[in-house]
Enzyme design. Sequence first.
Site, mmCIF file in Angstrom:
data_model
loop_
_atom_site.group_PDB
_atom_site.id
_atom_site.type_symbol
_atom_site.label_atom_id
_atom_site.label_comp_id
_atom_site.label_asym_id
_atom_site.label_seq_id
_atom_site.Cartn_x
_atom_site.Cartn_y
_atom_site.Cartn_z
ATOM 1 C CB CYS A 1 -1.256 6.888 1.430
ATOM 2 S SG CYS A 1 -2.496 5.967 2.334
ATOM 3 C CD GLU B 1 -2.023 2.176 1.576
ATOM 4 O OE1 GLU B 1 -1.597 3.041 0.772
ATOM 5 O OE2 GLU B 1 -2.298 2.414 2.752
ATOM 6 C CD GLU C 1 2.545 9.959 -0.935
ATOM 7 O OE1 GLU C 1 3.595 9.294 -0.941
ATOM 8 O OE2 GLU C 1 1.445 9.490 -0.594
HETATM 9 P P1 NDP Z 1 9.201 4.761 4.147
HETATM 10 O O1 NDP Z 1 8.581 4.078 2.995
HETATM 11 O O2 NDP Z 1 10.667 4.851 4.209
HETATM 12 O O3 NDP Z 1 8.720 4.091 5.522
HETATM 13 C C1 NDP Z 1 7.671 3.178 5.684
HETATM 14 C C2 NDP Z 1 8.103 2.028 6.592
HETATM 15 O O4 NDP Z 1 9.094 1.246 5.930
HETATM 16 C C3 NDP Z 1 8.757 2.471 7.885
HETATM 17 O O5 NDP Z 1 8.468 1.538 8.911
HETATM 18 C C4 NDP Z 1 10.220 2.428 7.515
HETATM 19 O O6 NDP Z 1 11.058 2.368 8.636
HETATM 20 C C5 NDP Z 1 10.285 1.162 6.709
HETATM 21 N N1 NDP Z 1 11.422 1.059 5.814
HETATM 22 C C6 NDP Z 1 12.259 2.038 5.375
HETATM 23 N N2 NDP Z 1 13.184 1.522 4.532
HETATM 24 C C7 NDP Z 1 12.929 0.196 4.425
HETATM 25 C C8 NDP Z 1 13.521 -0.876 3.705
HETATM 26 N N3 NDP Z 1 14.555 -0.677 2.898
HETATM 27 N N4 NDP Z 1 12.997 -2.116 3.822
HETATM 28 C C9 NDP Z 1 11.930 -2.330 4.616
HETATM 29 N N5 NDP Z 1 11.337 -1.362 5.336
HETATM 30 C C10 NDP Z 1 11.810 -0.099 5.239
HETATM 31 O O7 NDP Z 1 8.582 6.210 4.265
HETATM 32 P P2 NDP Z 1 9.256 7.478 4.977
HETATM 33 O O8 NDP Z 1 8.877 7.425 6.380
HETATM 34 O O9 NDP Z 1 10.701 7.583 4.678
HETATM 35 O O10 NDP Z 1 8.526 8.661 4.219
HETATM 36 C C11 NDP Z 1 9.036 9.118 2.964
HETATM 37 C C12 NDP Z 1 7.919 9.490 2.045
HETATM 38 O O11 NDP Z 1 7.115 8.344 1.808
HETATM 39 C C13 NDP Z 1 6.942 10.502 2.617
HETATM 40 O O12 NDP Z 1 7.362 11.790 2.380
HETATM 41 C C14 NDP Z 1 5.683 10.165 1.903
HETATM 42 O O13 NDP Z 1 5.662 10.831 0.664
HETATM 43 C C15 NDP Z 1 5.768 8.687 1.661
HETATM 44 N N6 NDP Z 1 4.995 7.896 2.637
HETATM 45 C C16 NDP Z 1 3.865 7.322 2.199
HETATM 46 C C17 NDP Z 1 3.096 6.609 3.091
HETATM 47 C C18 NDP Z 1 1.840 5.982 2.648
HETATM 48 O O14 NDP Z 1 1.030 5.596 3.483
HETATM 49 N N7 NDP Z 1 1.618 5.833 1.368
HETATM 50 C C19 NDP Z 1 3.443 6.467 4.489
HETATM 51 C C20 NDP Z 1 4.706 7.050 4.837
HETATM 52 C C21 NDP Z 1 5.421 7.743 3.929
HETATM 53 P P3 NDP Z 1 11.541 3.758 9.292
HETATM 54 O O15 NDP Z 1 10.348 4.584 9.543
HETATM 55 O O16 NDP Z 1 12.120 3.335 10.539
HETATM 56 O O17 NDP Z 1 12.476 4.368 8.326
#
Ligand code: NDP
Length: 490
Positions: free
Chosen positions: A301, A267, A398
């Site tokens: 999102c 998602e 986004e």
């Molecule tokens: P991420 O995609 O990095 O984070 C989502 C989750 O994945 C967090 O638990 C994160 O851990 C984890 N994660 C990060 N890198 C990896 C990896 N290589 N393998 C597995 N899991 C991983 O989102 P961000 O928090 O960095 O946000 C960046 C951008 O993403 C935002 O600006 C926004 O645009 C978008 N975003 C979209 C979301 C949605 O619901 N569609 C939700 C969040 C962000 P950790 O937080 O510890 O880094």
Amino acid sequence: MATSTVPDLVTPTWEYAPAPEARDIVTIRSNYGLFIGGRWVDTVDGSSFKTIKPATEEDLAEVQSASARDVDRAVKAARTAFTRWSQRTGAERGKYLYRIARLVQERARELAVLESLDNGKPIKESRDVDLPLVAAHFFHYAGWADKLDWAGLGPDPRPLGVAGQIIPWNFPLLMLAWKIAPALACGNTIVLKPAETTPLTALAFADICAQADLPPGVVNIVTGAGETGHALVNHRGVDKIAFTGSTEVGKEIQRSLAGTDTHLTLELGGKAANIVFDDAPIDQAIEGIVNGIFFNQGHVCCAGSRLLVQESVHDAVIAKLKRRLGTLHLGDPLDKNTDIGAINSAAQLARIKELVSVGEAEGGQRWQPVCPLPAKGFWFAPTLFTNVGQSSRIAREEIFGPVLSVLTFRTPEEAIAKANNTPYGLSAGVWTEKGSRILWMANRLKAGVVWANTFNRFDPTSPFGGYKESGFGREGGRHGLAAYLHAGGG
Ligand code: NDP
């Protein structure tokens, strides 16, 4: 005498007396371990990080950072628990889910305060939206647990095994519920990694699992940053990965799992069009536009981050929208009057600021209401961009913040072409009084969810998920069961 179509635009100035929610309902420990096999344990290498309150940048707690070896311990605990958990009757599993749902309700105020402290979202949202939906998801899937044979997923559907679940920071407890409730109902066991910046409600949920007497190892919570998530994705003892987060990380996960037999649902991001026709009830649409993009500071999102307005009502809509934005109250997330809370992290604030500068450089006209920002913490005023070109980055990427990009259209065909002109396909909104037009639009919009005369409405019975770069798989409703079952006895 000529009458104006735009009513009086003087922005009322409201004086709010502070109405803070009591902070002391929640006890935050100074240190948290990992929740593995039903116990609190320390990481093997002892590394940890701080989680902070984004509204003030104060430290809230020290949280451990799970290494690949800790993830391995958690996966093994989940594997051991799987044999007995998956053999329980659906009614038995449902009993635990009902128990969890009731505990969430009983502890709702405490969890709402904790969520607002760690995430920065307004208490009225965590209290009135997140927590009721969390409980509703557990109740909903508790009801499904003994009816899987009748879910239309074939005879004798079976659980996948150990589910690795990785969730983001925007709805920490709600995303946990979306993932844990269906997985448990279907008989899977779980290793969940919350986001680095918002681990506290997941850790409180571990307490709830213990309180509900959930058998050890059925739910394991491993905190950490991206590397912990990476270790979970790449652990070959995991049968299923469910991920919510950025499209970039989603793609990386899909690449890692290509050629393996690990099941995957993603998602990811979105850039939803919220489309307002000239026959729409404009005042209602204004509320929907505000709720679409300023709910949860735009950290959503499926946020309606692109407003498509029919040209003939553009000026009236923008005038009313500006007036409404002038009434939004930004400040302390624990204050019950607050509409706009804190941005979740310094990194997210920097990303919003960067994209807003790009929007201006690309010719967009930026507008913000008078909105004093607190001296400490991470804050961004509600922002409106008009004169936005379709190719502008703020119309394509986004932003994940309280920033709305406005575009115009003349005909329904043009609205469809512009709405679908995005690599994403998560959600869309249509505002019109014509039911036939709603159906015509919904058939043509390439989005997983289309809201009509409303926006950002969620219900556990309704599936949610995207197309294109917004991911695949559905969460919620009967469809959400399919993500955690081998269908048809296969
Ligand atoms: P991420 O995609 O990095 O984070 C989502 C989750 O994945 C967090 O638990 C994160 O851990 C984890 N994660 C990060 N890198 C990896 C990896 N290589 N393998 C597995 N899991 C991983 O989102 P961000 O928090 O960095 O946000 C960046 C951008 O993403 C935002 O600006 C926004 O645009 C978008 N975003 C979209 C979301 C949605 O619901 N569609 C939700 C969040 C962000 P950790 O937080 O510890 O880094």
